[in-house]
Design a protein around this motif. Sequence first.
Motif, PDB file in Angstrom:
ATOM      1  N   ILE A 152       0.837  -1.204   0.000  1.00 55.27           N
ATOM      2  CA  ILE A 152       0.000   0.000   0.000  1.00 55.27           C
ATOM      3  C   ILE A 152       0.870   1.251   0.000  1.00 55.27           C
ATOM      4  N   GLY A 153       1.923   1.235   0.815  1.00 56.78           N
ATOM      5  CA  GLY A 153       2.818   2.395   0.877  1.00 56.78           C
ATOM      6  C   GLY A 153       3.501   2.686  -0.435  1.00 56.78           C
ATOM      7  N   SER A 154       3.825   1.625  -1.191  1.00 58.57           N
ATOM      8  CA  SER A 154       4.556   1.838  -2.440  1.00 58.57           C
ATOM      9  C   SER A 154       3.724   2.577  -3.482  1.00 58.57           C
ATOM     10  N   VAL A 155       2.394   2.496  -3.389  1.00 54.00           N
ATOM     11  CA  VAL A 155       1.572   3.279  -4.320  1.00 54.00           C
ATOM     12  C   VAL A 155       1.216   4.643  -3.744  1.00 54.00           C
ATOM     13  N   LEU A 156       1.211   4.770  -2.421  1.00 51.33           N
ATOM     14  CA  LEU A 156       0.895   6.065  -1.817  1.00 51.33           C
ATOM     15  C   LEU A 156       1.973   7.106  -2.095  1.00 51.33           C
ATOM     16  N   THR A 157       3.234   6.676  -2.208  1.00 55.37           N
ATOM     17  CA  THR A 157       4.320   7.652  -2.402  1.00 55.37           C
ATOM     18  C   THR A 157       4.197   8.400  -3.719  1.00 55.37           C
ATOM     19  N   VAL A 158       3.511   7.819  -4.698  1.00 55.02           N
ATOM     20  CA  VAL A 158       3.345   8.471  -6.002  1.00 55.02           C
ATOM     21  C   VAL A 158       2.265   9.560  -5.943  1.00 55.02           C
ATOM     22  N   HIS A 159       1.479   9.592  -4.855  1.00 55.11           N
ATOM     23  CA  HIS A 159       0.369  10.534  -4.693  1.00 55.11           C
ATOM     24  C   HIS A 159      -0.636  10.414  -5.825  1.00 55.11           C
ATOM     25  N   PRO A 160      -1.185   9.221  -6.058  1.00 56.22           N
ATOM     26  CA  PRO A 160      -2.168   9.061  -7.135  1.00 56.22           C
ATOM     27  C   PRO A 160      -3.481   9.740  -6.784  1.00 56.22           C
ATOM     28  N   LYS A 161      -4.247  10.104  -7.807  1.00 63.04           N
ATOM     29  CA  LYS A 161      -5.578  10.669  -7.578  1.00 63.04           C
ATOM     30  C   LYS A 161      -6.585   9.586  -7.199  1.00 63.04           C
ATOM     31  N   VAL A 162      -6.321   8.355  -7.662  1.00 61.09           N
ATOM     32  CA  VAL A 162      -7.233   7.228  -7.416  1.00 61.09           C
ATOM     33  C   VAL A 162      -6.443   6.072  -6.822  1.00 61.09           C
ATOM     34  N   LEU A 163      -6.956   5.487  -5.753  1.00 61.12           N
ATOM     35  CA  LEU A 163      -6.388   4.267  -5.181  1.00 61.12           C
ATOM     36  C   LEU A 163      -7.363   3.120  -5.424  1.00 61.12           C
ATOM     37  N   VAL A 164      -6.859   2.045  -5.995  1.00 60.73           N
ATOM     38  CA  VAL A 164      -7.658   0.837  -6.230  1.00 60.73           C
ATOM     39  C   VAL A 164      -7.077  -0.261  -5.351  1.00 60.73           C
ATOM     40  N   LEU A 165      -7.889  -0.765  -4.431  1.00 57.84           N
ATOM     41  CA  LEU A 165      -7.400  -1.703  -3.419  1.00 57.84           C
ATOM     42  C   LEU A 165      -8.241  -2.966  -3.429  1.00 57.84           C
ATOM     43  N   ASP A 166      -7.592  -4.112  -3.557  1.00 54.48           N
ATOM     44  CA  ASP A 166      -8.282  -5.408  -3.566  1.00 54.48           C
ATOM     45  C   ASP A 166      -7.942  -6.139  -2.268  1.00 54.48           C
ATOM     46  N   GLU A 167      -8.907  -6.247  -1.360  1.00 57.77           N
ATOM     47  CA  GLU A 167      -8.729  -6.889  -0.056  1.00 57.77           C
ATOM     48  C   GLU A 167      -7.545  -6.283   0.721  1.00 57.77           C
ATOM     49  N   PRO A 168      -7.538  -4.972   0.970  1.00 61.08           N
ATOM     50  CA  PRO A 168      -6.359  -4.351   1.574  1.00 61.08           C
ATOM     51  C   PRO A 168      -6.124  -4.719   3.025  1.00 61.08           C
ATOM     52  N   THR A 169      -7.151  -5.182   3.753  1.00 58.82           N
ATOM     53  CA  THR A 169      -6.945  -5.510   5.169  1.00 58.82           C
ATOM     54  C   THR A 169      -6.987  -7.002   5.436  1.00 58.82           C
ATOM     55  N   SER A 170      -7.035  -7.813   4.377  1.00 59.85           N
ATOM     56  CA  SER A 170      -7.265  -9.247   4.566  1.00 59.85           C
ATOM     57  C   SER A 170      -6.145  -9.925   5.333  1.00 59.85           C
ATOM     58  N   ALA A 171      -4.914  -9.436   5.210  1.00 58.07           N
ATOM     59  CA  ALA A 171      -3.784 -10.073   5.882  1.00 58.07           C
ATOM     60  C   ALA A 171      -3.351  -9.320   7.137  1.00 58.07           C
ATOM     61  N   LEU A 172      -4.124  -8.331   7.554  1.00 56.28           N
ATOM     62  CA  LEU A 172      -3.707  -7.469   8.661  1.00 56.28           C
ATOM     63  C   LEU A 172      -4.401  -7.851   9.959  1.00 56.28           C
ATOM     64  N   ASP A 173      -3.675  -7.709  11.069  1.00 53.19           N
ATOM     65  CA  ASP A 173      -4.301  -7.865  12.372  1.00 53.19           C
ATOM     66  C   ASP A 173      -5.234  -6.680  12.616  1.00 53.19           C
ATOM     67  N   PRO A 174      -6.154  -6.781  13.592  1.00 52.78           N
ATOM     68  CA  PRO A 174      -7.137  -5.700  13.783  1.00 52.78           C
ATOM     69  C   PRO A 174      -6.513  -4.327  13.977  1.00 52.78           C
ATOM     70  N   GLY A 175      -5.433  -4.254  14.747  1.00 48.90           N
ATOM     71  CA  GLY A 175      -4.793  -2.951  14.968  1.00 48.90           C
ATOM     72  C   GLY A 175      -4.190  -2.380  13.705  1.00 48.90           C
ATOM     73  N   ALA A 176      -3.468  -3.220  12.945  1.00 46.75           N
ATOM     74  CA  ALA A 176      -2.858  -2.757  11.701  1.00 46.75           C
ATOM     75  C   ALA A 176      -3.920  -2.375  10.676  1.00 46.75           C
ATOM     76  N   ALA A 177      -5.031  -3.120  10.646  1.00 50.29           N
ATOM     77  CA  ALA A 177      -6.122  -2.786   9.726  1.00 50.29           C
ATOM     78  C   ALA A 177      -6.694  -1.413  10.049  1.00 50.29           C
TER      79      ALA A 177
END
Length: 538
Positions: A152-177
């Motif tokens: 996620i961070g690697s696409v945020l650094t480009v400052h895109p106008k649109v973020l497309v995310l497929d299951e972005p929290t699926s592998a994250l613990d509740p706090g990290a999500a």
Amino acid sequence: MIRFEQVSVRYDAAAEPAVAGVDLTVPEGELCLLVGPSGVGKSTLLGAVSGLVPHFTGGVLSGRVTVAGRDTRTHKPRELADVVGTVGQDPLSHFVTDTVEDELAYGMESLGLAPATMRRRVEETLDLLGLAELRDRPIATLSGGQQQRVAIGSVLTVHPKVLVLDEPTSALDPGAAEEVLAVLQRLVHDLGTTVLMAEHRLERVVQYADQVILLPAPGAVPLQGAPADIMALSPVHPPVVALGRLAGWSPLPLSVRDARRKAGPLRERLADRTPPAAPVVPAAAAPVAVLDRLSVRRGRTEALRQVSLTVRPGEAVALMGRNGAGKSTLLSTLVGLHTAASGTVTVGGLVPSRTKPGELIRQVGLVPQEPRDLLYADTVAGECAAADQDAHAAPGTCRALVTALLPGVPDETHPRDLSEGQRLALALSVVLAARPPLLLLDEPTRGLDYAAKGRLIAQLRALAADGHAIVLATHDVELAAELAHRVVILADGEVVADGPTAEVVVSSPGFAPQVSKILAPLPWLTVPQVALALEESS
């Protein structure tokens, strides 16, 4: 910002289009949540926004998709990179470099940004996503959740106008999500970024959405509207919505806070009742796995420290804890992929790291986080036939399991054409064909919708009732509440809690399920428990 005009996508040799007749608009500066059962085309719809469909995936796209005025049919993904940032379900396929900091900088290097700008944005992103301590780490040494945050961070650094995310929290613990979702909220509210996100764990994200797009079935016309309106008719919905439907609340609450405000009368109806007791696992049964003061090192890191754990037949144990706590390492050690630095580990009386795989497979089976690691045939039928042969099972055993977990998938389908959740169900069926006494699952609900998760829970309950022991590493607190007899919480490689599910999760705000939070201090964990109690009292 994003416009679909009568969009249909048909892949080669597919009998039906993956998506058909999509006509909708995602406004600028909104978080739009894409929901629907597994396999209805959510990933296809996201890929059409980034240009991966059809330029990378193949197939035929008819109609028109525009992003910030650019037509994705005439602009390849690299020509949209400054506008659209994409993070797929599998973060490993996303990485180009070896270390965290290099990966964050790579996209900006490709766009030719000034070094000073790159340095500032890398530091901002490290802080935003809690990655500062990992900046010099090789990506290969990170946990699945840590890799997701880097992607996620690697696409945020480009400052895109649109973020497309497929299951972005699926592998994250509740706090990290929560951290990732807070970042997305800031991007939407403060910077006007448009976010289009597909996510099965709706209990985490639906309350943050400005709009919801529902794909009800493969090829069906999508529905778009306010989250509460769509959740009222959606076949997939989180426990808070299911509880609201059961109690007749209107409008439906989308967050625990809103549900608690409505739950007073329901608490009164349940005050003199108690949930059904969990099945008792016979303590006298000989254990299928024993860890005694086990320590495991991975490189220079002590991944497990003095872990003691006993698993008995018929017991379902949920391993929980933050990303990097040692859950996957513990499962891998039980199948012999790691050797004990100190202490002992035995499975069925065998030491896994000293046992031949052909002998060990009769005692223990592991479904890893990446199900593709178990799949190598060209078709679903081929995978099932190979699994039956390897497990010395009757022909058709694995296929019957696939049908139970994954209805409607043709034999000739290539595993790579399945969604992430469908591949997981296939890999699970391959392992279950051998009916090992000990079954290990690493994030088994990643990519599964609520219906598929319900089928999985039913299958695992039947296995436990038949005497199989189940150990699952999961961040899915709802799965633990539904299935586990016991919850073990790991932190920095050590066991910090081990006890009955109700006792452990209710006392931990981070791991408590939604129903528990809504009805606290009453001891209810799941919607089916509440439904049964209300039915008995009526």
